[in-house]
Each structure stands twice: as C-alpha cells, then as structure tokens.
Scaffold this motif. Structure first.
Motif, PDB file in Angstrom:
ATOM      1  N   UNK A   7       0.829  -1.211   0.000  1.00 42.20           N
ATOM      2  CA  UNK A   7       0.000   0.000   0.000  1.00 42.20           C
ATOM      3  C   UNK A   7       0.861   1.257   0.000  1.00 42.20           C
ATOM      4  N   UNK A   8       1.943   1.232   0.764  1.00 44.53           N
ATOM      5  CA  UNK A   8       2.829   2.399   0.839  1.00 44.53           C
ATOM      6  C   UNK A   8       3.425   2.711  -0.527  1.00 44.53           C
ATOM      7  N   UNK A   9       3.926   1.675  -1.219  1.00 44.34           N
ATOM      8  CA  UNK A   9       4.558   1.897  -2.514  1.00 44.34           C
ATOM      9  C   UNK A   9       3.535   2.326  -3.565  1.00 44.34           C
ATOM     10  N   UNK A  10       2.336   1.766  -3.522  1.00 48.26           N
ATOM     11  CA  UNK A  10       1.299   2.155  -4.474  1.00 48.26           C
ATOM     12  C   UNK A  10       0.924   3.624  -4.293  1.00 48.26           C
ATOM     13  N   UNK A  11       0.800   4.063  -3.036  1.00 49.21           N
ATOM     14  CA  UNK A  11       0.466   5.466  -2.778  1.00 49.21           C
ATOM     15  C   UNK A  11       1.582   6.403  -3.212  1.00 49.21           C
ATOM     16  N   UNK A  12       2.838   5.984  -3.041  1.00 43.59           N
ATOM     17  CA  UNK A  12       3.960   6.793  -3.531  1.00 43.59           C
ATOM     18  C   UNK A  12       3.855   6.971  -5.044  1.00 43.59           C
ATOM     19  N   UNK A  13       3.476   5.909  -5.733  1.00 37.06           N
ATOM     20  CA  UNK A  13       3.348   5.962  -7.186  1.00 37.06           C
ATOM     21  C   UNK A  13       2.241   6.930  -7.595  1.00 37.06           C
ATOM     22  N   UNK A  14       1.099   6.838  -6.925  1.00 43.11           N
ATOM     23  CA  UNK A  14      -0.046   7.690  -7.261  1.00 43.11           C
ATOM     24  C   UNK A  14       0.233   9.163  -6.952  1.00 43.11           C
ATOM     25  N   UNK A  15       1.126   9.403  -5.995  1.00 45.43           N
ATOM     26  CA  UNK A  15       1.483  10.779  -5.638  1.00 45.43           C
ATOM     27  C   UNK A  15       2.692  11.293  -6.397  1.00 45.43           C
ATOM     28  N   UNK A  16       3.219  10.487  -7.326  1.00 42.34           N
ATOM     29  CA  UNK A  16       4.365  10.919  -8.122  1.00 42.34           C
ATOM     30  C   UNK A  16       5.657  11.017  -7.337  1.00 42.34           C
ATOM     31  N   UNK A  17       5.816  10.181  -6.295  1.00 43.70           N
ATOM     32  CA  UNK A  17       6.990  10.267  -5.430  1.00 43.70           C
ATOM     33  C   UNK A  17       7.930   9.083  -5.591  1.00 43.70           C
ATOM     34  N   UNK A  18       7.678   8.222  -6.579  1.00 48.99           N
ATOM     35  CA  UNK A  18       8.492   7.019  -6.754  1.00 48.99           C
ATOM     36  C   UNK A  18       9.810   7.324  -7.455  1.00 48.99           C
ATOM     37  N   UNK A  20      12.702   5.802 -10.202  1.00 49.98           N
ATOM     38  CA  UNK A  20      12.511   5.101 -11.477  1.00 49.98           C
ATOM     39  C   UNK A  20      12.313   3.606 -11.252  1.00 49.98           C
ATOM     40  N   UNK A  21      13.106   3.027 -10.344  1.00 45.42           N
ATOM     41  CA  UNK A  21      13.001   1.587 -10.089  1.00 45.42           C
ATOM     42  C   UNK A  21      11.659   1.224  -9.478  1.00 45.42           C
ATOM     43  N   UNK A  22      11.207   2.050  -8.500  1.00 48.52           N
ATOM     44  CA  UNK A  22       9.910   1.784  -7.873  1.00 48.52           C
ATOM     45  C   UNK A  22       8.779   1.930  -8.880  1.00 48.52           C
ATOM     46  N   UNK A  23       8.895   2.897  -9.787  1.00 48.17           N
ATOM     47  CA  UNK A  23       7.871   3.105 -10.801  1.00 48.17           C
ATOM     48  C   UNK A  23       7.739   1.886 -11.700  1.00 48.17           C
ATOM     49  N   UNK A  24       8.867   1.279 -12.073  1.00 39.14           N
ATOM     50  CA  UNK A  24       8.829   0.075 -12.915  1.00 39.14           C
ATOM     51  C   UNK A  24       8.113  -1.063 -12.204  1.00 39.14           C
ATOM     52  N   UNK A  25       8.340  -1.190 -10.888  1.00 39.68           N
ATOM     53  CA  UNK A  25       7.686  -2.250 -10.126  1.00 39.68           C
ATOM     54  C   UNK A  25       6.175  -2.062 -10.131  1.00 39.68           C
ATOM     55  N   UNK A  26       5.716  -0.848  -9.846  1.00 40.57           N
ATOM     56  CA  UNK A  26       4.273  -0.591  -9.783  1.00 40.57           C
ATOM     57  C   UNK A  26       3.627  -0.773 -11.149  1.00 40.57           C
ATOM     58  N   UNK A  27       4.306  -0.372 -12.202  1.00 38.95           N
ATOM     59  CA  UNK A  27       3.737  -0.530 -13.548  1.00 38.95           C
ATOM     60  C   UNK A  27       3.599  -1.998 -13.916  1.00 38.95           C
TER      61      UNK A  27
END
Length: 339
Positions: A7-18, A20-27
C-alpha cells in the motif's frame, strides 16, 4: 512483501513520489489487471484489485495457463506468475538497496538520539521547512536530522549528502550544520553543503550572507581550523589531510540589490577599466585586482550583460590584451596596459 508495504509503494506511485526503479515495479502490477483502471475507481478499490491479483490469481489460475493472450494494444501478455516473481524480486532488490543506503548513512554521520530524520530516496529534490522557518532543499540520496524544537540558544541539524539551506536570520540563535567532520555556522544566509566521495571531501558554497566553516574537534565546544566565506565563495575540506581549500564558485551570481536594470549596468561605451572592474566587484561581491595599475587606463566598449562572470572577464581581457586567473577567492588581471 506484506499488504502494508504494498500500500505504501502504491500510494507513492499515485502521488508521483516514486524513484525510477519503484515506478517500474508498480507498472508491472498494473499489467496484472485485465481491465483498464476506471476513473471512477477510488484508491482503496484499485489497491484491493491489484492486491488480489498479486496474491491470488497469479498462483491459483496461471499455473494451468499455457497459451498467451493479447492485450488491447496488441502486445503479448507475459505469464502472470513470471511477472509476479519478477515484481517480487524487484521489490526485494529495492528494499535491500534502501537498507544498504541506511547502513551507509549511519556509518558516515553520528546523529544524537531523539532527532527527527528525513531521508530522500526519490530521484527529485525534497524541500523541508524547519520550526524556525528556515528551508532546506534535500537532494536525492541525502539525509537530514533535526530536532522537533530547537534549543533556546542555537539551531542544530545534521546532514549526510547534499542540501541547500535558506536560513532565517536570528543573531541570538546561530544555525549549525554538522556534516562529517565539518561544522558550518551561520546567523542567516543561503548556502550549499555537499558530501563528495562519502565524507572524504565536503564542500560549502555560499550564495548570500557570511558563513563560518570549521573542522569539528573531538572536544565538545572546541573549534578547529576553518575559514570564513562570503557570497560566491566556496570551501572544500579534505578529511584525510584536515585541509580547507577556498575558491570561487563555478557560476558566481550577482549579489547587489541596488542594480535594477542589469542591461544598463553592463553596457560600456568607452568606459575606463577602473570603472568596469568597480562595477563587477559591486555586482558579484568578489575581489578583482589589477596587477599592473596601467591596465586601469584601458577603455572598453562592449555589452556583456547576458554573459556569466567568467565570460565577461574573457571578453574584457580579449579587448584590452590582458589575462586573468583565479587565486583562491581573488581574481587577478594582468597585462601590459593601453596607450
């Protein structure tokens, strides 16, 4: 990975705070959905759908799936089980990197207990406002430790990495930045502090105001060797030799607030060198010395308004047959002079 970490990582993604590596994981998580997320979905609904895909469908349904199906964009959909394994591996790698970075920080900078800590794991600068109104722009892979409430007689923060400080003026309550073996003391100013090569080399660059930079001694309250920096000055501390080297910053900026129209200020028409250099000194707050006094009689006609300082000096010297060099925090100009 548990539900909370997800949940923490998904919210970071939605808030544009990820990162590059975290963004690839969520995508990769989004690729598990068989439908395009609807704008009517709320965050909880999206989180639940993704979590169910990750925890359930990947291992219950896809073990029997051999054929591949097409996405709406005509790309092949990779087997979900493999995708989830890849995603979990990437998430584990990110967690390991984060832990390793935290360990590195703890070995580089000793921080008193009871301090608040902010670590910037993103790939963008993060701006913080402290209790006194001072602002800190914390660069990626950097950490700042500070108290929730400053002491009555001083303000102290601890930095690992790089940050830009804009300190509120308070002569009765000096501001201290501790970075490795270096202490930076100010009353109110703006400056950069950078750790280079771990903490073996530390740079302090002053944008405005006056800064005292010195080596932190083992004995509490005792101050080691150091320097006082003015605007457009920088000091580099070499930890292995306990040596400070002062210089001028790479891109000096105009300091004076009296200049309302820089275009008029830097347009010269048959102007004596003595006047040209006087205006440069006033504008940048730097010491500029002519080694041969005859140079002051040279005449300059040029518009150097839009040029940075060093380009201005290049143009001036080319026009009057001179050269210049930077010696510490002083600029020396030399030439034969003009008839």
């Amino acid at each position: 990975m548990n539900r909370q970490s997800f949940a923490i990582l998904l919210n970071k993604y939605l808030n544009g705070e990820c990162s590059d590596e975290e963004q690839q994981v969520v995508e990769q998580w989004y690729e598990l959905l068989e439908e395009v997320p609807d704008s009517k979905w709320n965050i909880k609904e999206l989180e639940e759908k993704l979590w169910q895909k990750i925890k359930g469908q990947a291992f219950e349904e896809e073990t029997e799936v051999v054929s591949l199906s097409f996405w709406q964009n005509n790309r092949f959909k990779i087997g979900i089980a493999a995708s989830v394994l890849l995603m979990l591996g990437a998430f584990a790698w990110l967690y390991t990197q984060k832990e390793a970075f935290s360990t590195t920080i703890s070995t580089q900078q000793s921080t008193p207990k009871g301090m608040l800590e902010i670590q910037n794991f993103s790939n963008q600068a993060k701006k913080l406002t402290l209790e006194d109104g001072s602002q800190v722009t914390l660069q990626p892979k950097s950490k700042l430790s500070y108290p929730e409430h400053f002491n009555a007689d001083k303000r102290e923060v601890y930095l690992t990495g790089e940050a830009f400080f804009e300190v509120e003026k308070n002569p009765q309550k000096p501001f201290f930045v501790y970075s490795g073996k270096v202490t930076t003391k100010v009353l109110g100013t703006s400056f950069y502090v950078k750790n280079l090569d771990g903490v073996k080399k530390i740079e302090v660059e002053v944008v405005s105001g006056r800064v005292s930079v010195y080596e932190k001694e083992e004995n509490e309250g005792k101050q080691g060797n150091g320097v006082v920096l003015l605007p457009n000055h920088k000091a580099t501390f070499f930890a292995e030799s306990n040596l400070f080297v002062t210089n001028i910053v790479a891109n000096p900026i105009i300091q004076t607030t009296k200049i309302q129209d820089t275009k008029v200020f830097f347009e010269f028409d048959d102007t004596p060198m003595s006047e040209v250099l006087k205006k440069l000194r006033e504008a940048y707050g730097l010491e500029i010395i002519v080694e041969n006094e005859i140079m002051n009689n040279c005449i300059l006609t040029a518009d150097i308004t839009k040029q940075p300082l060093y380009t201005k000096l290049d143009i001036i010297c080319a026009a009057v047959g001179a050269t210049y060099e930077v010696k510490g925090t002083t600029i020396l100009i030399n030439g034969k002079g003009c008839e």
